[in-house]
Design an enzyme around this catalytic site. Sequence first.
Site, PDB file in Angstrom:
ATOM      1  N   HIS A  55       3.893 -18.750  20.715  1.00 21.50           N
ATOM      2  CA  HIS A  55       4.011 -17.253  21.030  1.00 21.50           C
ATOM      3  C   HIS A  55       3.228 -16.719  19.812  1.00 21.50           C
ATOM      4  O   HIS A  55       2.139 -15.884  19.809  1.00 21.50           O
ATOM      5  CB  HIS A  55       5.137 -16.591  21.304  1.00 21.50           C
ATOM      6  CG  HIS A  55       5.817 -16.580  22.721  1.00 21.50           C
ATOM      7  ND1 HIS A  55       5.943 -15.291  23.185  1.00 21.50           N
ATOM      8  CD2 HIS A  55       6.235 -17.531  23.406  1.00 21.50           C
ATOM      9  CE1 HIS A  55       6.491 -15.627  24.514  1.00 21.50           C
ATOM     10  NE2 HIS A  55       6.649 -16.825  24.903  1.00 21.50           N
TER      11      HIS A  55
ATOM     12  N   ARG B 259      -0.770 -14.608  19.353  1.00 19.25           N
ATOM     13  CA  ARG B 259      -0.955 -13.004  18.665  1.00 19.25           C
ATOM     14  C   ARG B 259      -2.024 -12.996  17.951  1.00 19.25           C
ATOM     15  O   ARG B 259      -2.089 -13.783  17.007  1.00 19.25           O
ATOM     16  CB  ARG B 259       0.458 -12.669  18.413  1.00 19.25           C
ATOM     17  CG  ARG B 259       1.532 -12.729  19.692  1.00 19.25           C
ATOM     18  CD  ARG B 259       2.691 -11.703  19.062  1.00 19.25           C
ATOM     19  NE  ARG B 259       3.348 -12.194  18.148  1.00 19.25           N
ATOM     20  CZ  ARG B 259       4.406 -12.988  18.039  1.00 19.25           C
ATOM     21  NH1 ARG B 259       4.979 -13.248  19.190  1.00 19.25           N
ATOM     22  NH2 ARG B 259       5.053 -13.206  16.957  1.00 19.25           N
TER      23      ARG B 259
ATOM     24  N   SER C 298       7.306 -17.841  33.468  1.00 17.65           N
ATOM     25  CA  SER C 298       6.406 -16.981  34.805  1.00 17.65           C
ATOM     26  C   SER C 298       5.203 -16.300  34.088  1.00 17.65           C
ATOM     27  O   SER C 298       4.142 -16.036  35.029  1.00 17.65           O
ATOM     28  CB  SER C 298       7.573 -15.552  35.170  1.00 17.65           C
ATOM     29  OG  SER C 298       7.469 -14.989  34.213  1.00 17.65           O
TER      30      SER C 298
END
Length: 165
Positions: free
Chosen positions: A49, A53, A11
């Site tokens: 991911h 970062r 999402s």
Amino acid sequence: MITLILGGARSGKSAYAERLMGRLPPPITYVATLRLGDDPDLSDRVARHRQRRPADWRTVEAGLDLPDVLDRLPGSVLLDSLGPWVAAHGDGVPVDDDALCSALRGRSGATVVVSEEVGLGVHPSSAAGRHFRDDLGNLNQAVASVADQVFLVVAGRALLLDGSP
């Protein structure tokens, strides 16, 4: 300040949470709850991911001791996510919602919590699936009750949820 970010699979909830963290004061700690196994697809997702970062964010891997880990961390924290923490408890092992909420409330720094919204999907066909859905749904409600703000992320768009009971 506690912010809960809910959303379904893919999402955009983690990316949204990471953008919110950019507005918070350092130090920033990313608390990971997922333990990697031998799944190459999952390893690729985790690598993506990590790549997006900032390099100055610290990463801490938390196991079942998540409330204790949160108690010890200074500064701003991004907790991503509650689903793997609930799954790590195993079937029939209760999740201590109170301990987690107490740790969140006790932090002096801002905390952004990411969690999977499991109430919008298909009814799980197994008892283990239903148990997970129920435990995570109850935990999401408990964290939402102590959060200052709750967002639902769908297709990369965030909706601030009304805070009235």
